[in-house]
Write an enzyme that holds these catalytic residues in place. Structure first.
Site, PDB file in Angstrom:
ATOM      1  N   ILE A 517      52.124  43.089 -35.921  1.00 54.16           N
ATOM      2  CA  ILE A 517      50.773  43.639 -36.082  1.00 54.16           C
ATOM      3  C   ILE A 517      50.008  43.686 -34.763  1.00 54.16           C
ATOM      4  O   ILE A 517      48.865  44.161 -34.722  1.00 54.16           O
ATOM      5  CB  ILE A 517      49.956  42.814 -37.103  1.00 54.16           C
ATOM      6  CG1 ILE A 517      49.894  41.345 -36.673  1.00 54.16           C
ATOM      7  CG2 ILE A 517      50.535  42.953 -38.487  1.00 54.16           C
ATOM      8  CD1 ILE A 517      49.007  40.494 -37.575  1.00 54.16           C
ATOM      9  N   GLY A 518      50.620  43.237 -33.682  1.00 52.03           N
ATOM     10  CA  GLY A 518      49.923  43.290 -32.397  1.00 52.03           C
ATOM     11  C   GLY A 518      50.813  42.803 -31.286  1.00 52.03           C
ATOM     12  O   GLY A 518      51.825  42.133 -31.502  1.00 52.03           O
ATOM     13  N   GLY A 520      50.368  41.479 -26.995  1.00 51.21           N
ATOM     14  CA  GLY A 520      49.515  41.226 -25.849  1.00 51.21           C
ATOM     15  C   GLY A 520      50.320  40.825 -24.648  1.00 51.21           C
ATOM     16  O   GLY A 520      51.557  40.835 -24.656  1.00 51.21           O
ATOM     17  N   GLY A 521      49.602  40.441 -23.592  1.00 55.82           N
ATOM     18  CA  GLY A 521      50.269  40.119 -22.343  1.00 55.82           C
ATOM     19  C   GLY A 521      51.171  38.910 -22.433  1.00 55.82           C
ATOM     20  O   GLY A 521      52.146  38.795 -21.703  1.00 55.82           O
ATOM     21  N   PHE A 522      50.844  37.977 -23.346  1.00 55.35           N
ATOM     22  CA  PHE A 522      51.627  36.760 -23.420  1.00 55.35           C
ATOM     23  C   PHE A 522      52.403  36.616 -24.716  1.00 55.35           C
ATOM     24  O   PHE A 522      53.041  35.599 -24.940  1.00 55.35           O
ATOM     25  CB  PHE A 522      50.714  35.527 -23.254  1.00 55.35           C
ATOM     26  CG  PHE A 522      50.422  35.200 -21.821  1.00 55.35           C
ATOM     27  CD1 PHE A 522      51.206  34.317 -21.121  1.00 55.35           C
ATOM     28  CD2 PHE A 522      49.365  35.813 -21.172  1.00 55.35           C
ATOM     29  CE1 PHE A 522      50.946  34.024 -19.801  1.00 55.35           C
ATOM     30  CE2 PHE A 522      49.087  35.523 -19.857  1.00 55.35           C
ATOM     31  CZ  PHE A 522      49.875  34.631 -19.165  1.00 55.35           C
ATOM     32  N   GLY A 523      52.343  37.607 -25.599  1.00 54.11           N
ATOM     33  CA  GLY A 523      53.096  37.424 -26.821  1.00 54.11           C
ATOM     34  C   GLY A 523      52.945  38.557 -27.808  1.00 54.11           C
ATOM     35  O   GLY A 523      52.153  39.485 -27.631  1.00 54.11           O
ATOM     36  N   VAL A 525      52.466  39.445 -32.020  1.00 54.13           N
ATOM     37  CA  VAL A 525      51.828  38.865 -33.205  1.00 54.13           C
ATOM     38  C   VAL A 525      52.460  39.459 -34.458  1.00 54.13           C
ATOM     39  O   VAL A 525      52.632  40.682 -34.565  1.00 54.13           O
ATOM     40  CB  VAL A 525      50.308  39.120 -33.208  1.00 54.13           C
ATOM     41  CG1 VAL A 525      49.657  38.400 -34.383  1.00 54.13           C
ATOM     42  CG2 VAL A 525      49.680  38.650 -31.896  1.00 54.13           C
ATOM     43  N   LYS A 539      51.610  34.220 -33.626  1.00 48.82           N
ATOM     44  CA  LYS A 539      51.778  34.756 -32.278  1.00 48.82           C
ATOM     45  C   LYS A 539      52.943  34.054 -31.600  1.00 48.82           C
ATOM     46  O   LYS A 539      52.922  32.836 -31.400  1.00 48.82           O
ATOM     47  CB  LYS A 539      50.498  34.563 -31.460  1.00 48.82           C
ATOM     48  CG  LYS A 539      50.606  35.068 -30.026  1.00 48.82           C
ATOM     49  CD  LYS A 539      49.296  34.846 -29.280  1.00 48.82           C
ATOM     50  CE  LYS A 539      49.431  35.300 -27.838  1.00 48.82           C
ATOM     51  NZ  LYS A 539      48.187  35.058 -27.073  1.00 48.82           N
ATOM     52  N   ASP A 634      39.823  38.215 -20.584  1.00 46.12           N
ATOM     53  CA  ASP A 634      40.506  39.426 -21.032  1.00 46.12           C
ATOM     54  C   ASP A 634      39.744  40.029 -22.221  1.00 46.12           C
ATOM     55  O   ASP A 634      40.325  40.327 -23.264  1.00 46.12           O
ATOM     56  CB  ASP A 634      41.953  39.119 -21.420  1.00 46.12           C
ATOM     57  CG  ASP A 634      42.809  40.391 -21.470  1.00 46.12           C
ATOM     58  OD1 ASP A 634      42.371  41.421 -20.917  1.00 46.12           O
ATOM     59  OD2 ASP A 634      43.890  40.353 -22.074  1.00 46.12           O
TER      60      ASP A 634
END
Length: 858
Positions: A517-518, A520-523, A525, A539, A634
């Site tokens: 569902i998502g 990001g820069g570190f993981g 989700v 996450k 961020d």
């Protein structure tokens, strides 16, 4: 003519009390002898005297929801009371106000005087209300005998001078005009707010106050441009607060809650321009006696300190055998002497508002001596003692609220005096004769008892040493057996850590990480459902190496302790070898970017405002409401999540870093997202929480426009007035493309005061120009190039809520947007699909420097 009218009116009032008037009886001047009461006014307006232009009126009327009546001067347009005569002696509707040659008098039905003017130097000829709001009594030569401006209540108006020694006194409530506990006092150096004569705020300490000179203050005056403290010659300004809002009728009011505010009446509504103190926890009695106030930006959370509990809306000792001493009088003095006095400690993270505004009672003494000073003084109710200097502060007469400081460097500790209601000791024992009451057998057994105690002590000491050695041996074995998972042991030892999940639990909950569902820069989700049917977001931390581990440890140790309605809550975590997972609450409407920029239902204007406010509140809490200051670093639409009813929560603290409240330093590992990075990332300037303010400003512009700030658009052309024609809907294979940098367009439209053109066209006129202006001005203030000019997020919340006046963007600190915008607005005519790819590549090359480049520069 005026005299004839007054005589006629007097005859009507006295001899025809039952006559029904069709409207308020009013004039511009009244002469003696004149008597009036509220019951004479059938329409209940109570008005009997107007200023020449009708700006102010004299009335006898009751406050809403009150049966008490006051003789007052009222601002007609806003129906705001600016002065009251009998605030401590309210009238009934039949009590009378009389004007005689000796002055003004209010009497009740029994003839008792409730209020009157002081003795005057000559006979009164007339009573008038001026256009300034000043009520005056004058003699036959028009010489002023008495004026209301000399007797301020809780309000000042423009042009009303307040000399040194004069003060404003708060009301008890909005309905009860009696004098309350708060005082605004003008001294020879400042304006101070006091509660029961204890100072808790000074004008000079406010960020909006400017000190121009070091002269002695003699007068306070407010006009259409500002609030001024003037020197004795009244030509030199010592301290000033400038007004930036639109000009209008202004009042300064000391509210019954203890806050001094200045408001302007514009377009038939009040606009707040200044308030002090801003933080509610700085108000002395905000949480009641001994109540603990925890700071939430522009709000307050009340509780009782440790060792106290709420009992009948008051914080009392948990130990029922203890009681709080009462006010210092003959009865209380006796009760303190007959009781056992002790002190309950408050802990390191609490302070008292008055401590920073006064000198300690004693210095260089220890805590025991400090408490003895309080014990010998029946008016002393608590003490604060500073360990480093030995300073002793006595809290006397009445206790207000405590403030939660969350400051680990504070070494000022507080202690509340309590009384233990124990029976007095035997008088014989008090004389030192206790030895005669010991049984003789006790004297014989004493040596053997001491031997037994010594033996027990040696046994316990040997046992403790043996267990301690065994524990160390086991720990060493565990360390050797689990050297590969030392990081997990470190995580388990973090205080307040949330629930730890097994990997198998999360794999089952997410169906082996099936629904993404998502990202990001570190993981990445995933959506998951726990065994109790709770839906969560899991996450998976995908970054490897030391940096990823550091971010993970930061998240679980900090976010696990944070609870705020506008921040995503951490439910738990999982650590398996080098794999790291965070379990977060699930937000079913996804992120703001998909809602704002997607093809779904258009966000209405009020929904956008609510999202902006919720995001601002969350950031304000991170910056000032937590135990530590947290920089998100961020802030972008992808990290602003929405729930079903558009509840707003900020997510992804994986790149957050912590600084102390006093520290602002340069960090080397922070990274953000292109398009939202503050300019100081590219310079040697220190990184502070103002980088989040900048990013928030960029997000706010996108909320207004409904599109990305750095967007690729098709266009017909730019008109002479810089209007944008064409758009994505007019796309064709031979269209001309242009890269639009919306912040620059917002700046140019702000300079022309054409805000409505910046709103999302999909709103189709569902927003007013001033509503767009409000958000655009706040956004531009947030993206100032100079971080010092950017507001705090707490102030942003205040501006959005209307508690603080809107800031005025400083164009000189926004000119950098023109340089950025010039790169984005270079046009090129392209044909065919390949040209579109080229354009996008050009856009990427023109956008902000990448996070990797920033890390290199840092």
């Amino acid at each position: 003519m005026g005299c004839l009218f007054s005589c006629f009116f007097f005859i009507c009032c006295v001899f025809l009390p039952s006559f029904a008037f069709s409207g308020p009886i009013s004039t511009h001047s009244i002469s003696p002898n004149f008597t009036v009461s509220n019951i004479q006014f059938i329409d209940y307006s109570g008005t009997f005297l107007l200023s020449p232009n009708g700006t102010f009126k004299a009335t006898i009327d009751a406050k809403p929801l009150s049966s008490y009546f006051y003789f007052s001067i009222v601002h007609t347009a806003s129906n705001t009371t600016i002065w009251s005569a009998n605030r401590n002696a309210p009238m009934s509707n039949s009590d009378k106000l009389s004007l005689t040659t000796n002055g003004l008098t209010i009497t009740n039905q029994a003839g008792k005087v409730l209020w009157s003017t002081p003795p005057l130097s000559s006979e009164v000829s007339a009573m008038q209300v001026l256009e300034t709001g000043n009520l005056m009594l004058v003699d036959a030569k028009n010489v002023t005998l008495w004026e209301s401006f000399d007797y301020p209540t809780d309000t000042i108006v423009m042009g009303q001078p307040i000399p040194v020694g004069k003060s404003l006194e708060s009301a008890v409530t909005g309905e009860d005009m009696s004098v309350g506990d708060y005082l605004l006092q003008l001294t020879d150096s400042d304006v101070v707010l006091q509660w029961n004569r204890m100072t808790y705020w000074k004008l000079s300490m406010d960020t909006k106050a400017y000190k121009n000179s070091n002269g002695a203050v003699s007068l306070m005056l407010m006009n259409g441009t500002g609030l001024y403290l003037l020197a004795s010659d009244e030509s030199k300004v010592v301290i000033q607060v400038a007004f930036t809002g639109p000009s209008g009728f202004r009042i300064g009011k000391l509210g019954f809650e203890g806050r001094f505010s200045i408001s302007s009446f514009v377009r038939n509504k009040w606009m707040l321009e200044f308030a002090g103190p801003v933080e509610k926890c700085d108000i002395p009695f905000i949480c009641g006696e001994i109540g603990l106030c925890t700071r939430i930006p522009l709000m307050a959370e009340c509780s009782c300190p440790t060792k106290f509990s709420s009992q009948t809306n008051r914080c009392m000792p948990v130990d029922s055998s203890l009681s709080l001493p009462s006010a210092c009088n003959a009865t209380s003095t006796g009760s303190q002497l007959n009781s056992s006095i002790s002190y309950l400690g408050l802990g390191q993270d609490m302070d008292y508002f008055f401590n920073d505004f006064r000198e300690p009672a004693k210095n260089d003494i220890n805590l025991s001596v400090c408490q003895d000073l309080c014990s010998q003084n029946c008016s002393c109710l608590a003490v604060f003692h500073r360990n480093s200097s030995g300073s002793c502060y006595l809290l006397e007469n009445q206790l207000g609220s405590l403030i939660s400081t969350a400051n680990s460097e504070n070494d000022r500790f507080g202690y509340i005096k309590v009384l233990g209601n124990f029976p007095p000791q035997n008088p014989i024992e008090q004389k030192g004769n206790r030895k005669h009451h010991f049984p003789i057998a006790g004297l014989v057994l004493l040596p053997s008892t001491g031997f037994l105690l010594l033996t027990a002590f040696v046994f316990l000491a040997v046992q403790w040493l043996w267990k301690n050695r065994l524990s160390k041996t086991r720990t060493a074995k565990l360390a050797r057996l689990n050297s590969s998972s030392s990081a997990e042991l470190q995580m388990i030892s973090i205080p307040g850590i949330p629930r730890r999940f097994d990997y198998e639990e999360l794999a089952a909950a997410t169906q082996n990480f099936k629904t993404q569902i998502g990202r990001g820069g570190f993981g990445t989700v995933y959506k998951g459902t726990l065994t109790d049917q709770t839906i969560v977001a899991v996450k998976k931390i995908t970054s490897s190496g030391v940096q990823g581990k550091k971010e993970f440890l930061t998240e679980i140790s900090i976010i696990g302790k944070i609870h705020h309605v506008n921040l995503v809550r951490l439910t738990g975590f999982c650590a398996r070898g080098r794999q790291r997972f965070l379990v977060l609450e699930y937000m079913n409407r996804g992120s703001l970017d998909s809602t704002l920029f997607g093809n779904g239902p258009v966000l209405q204007w009020q929904e956008r405002v609510d999202i902006a406010l919720g995001t601002a509140r969350g950031l304000a809490y991170l910056h000032g409401g937590c135990e530590h200051r947290i920089i998100h670093c961020d802030v972008k639409p992808e990290n602003i999540l929405l729930h079903g009813n558009l509840q707003v929560k900020i997510s992804d603290f994986g790149i957050s870093k912590l600084i102390s409240r006093e520290q602002s330093t340069i960090f080397t590992t922070m990274r953000g997202t292109r398009g939202y990075l503050a300019p100081e990332w590219l310079t040697s300037a220190a990184i502070s929480n103002k980088v989040d303010v900048y990013s928030y400003g960029m997000v706010l512009l996108e909320i207004v426009s409904g599109r990305n700030n750095c967007s690729l658009q098709t266009c017909g052309h730019i008109t002479e007035n810089n209007d944008i024609e064409g758009g994505l809907s007019s796309y064709s294979s031979s269209s001309e493309f242009r890269l639009y940098y919306f912040p620059l367009i917002a700046l140019e439209m702000h300079e022309r005061r054409r805000y409505l053109e910046l709103a999302d066209p999909r709103l189709e006129g569902g927003v007013a120009n001033e509503e767009v202006e409000k958000l655009v001005r706040i956004a531009l203030c947030c993206v100032h190039q100079d971080p010092a000019l950017r507001p705090t997020m707490a102030n942003v919340v205040g501006m959005l809520e209307g508690e603080l006046p809107l800031g005025e963007p400083r164009v000189e600190s926004l000119n950098f947007l023109r340089a950025y915008g010039q790169r984005f607005t270079e046009t090129a005519t392209m044909e065919g699909p390949s040209s579109n790819v080229a354009t996008i590549a050009t856009y990427n090359s023109l956008s902000y420097i990448s996070s990797q480049q920033i890390s290199g520069l840092r």
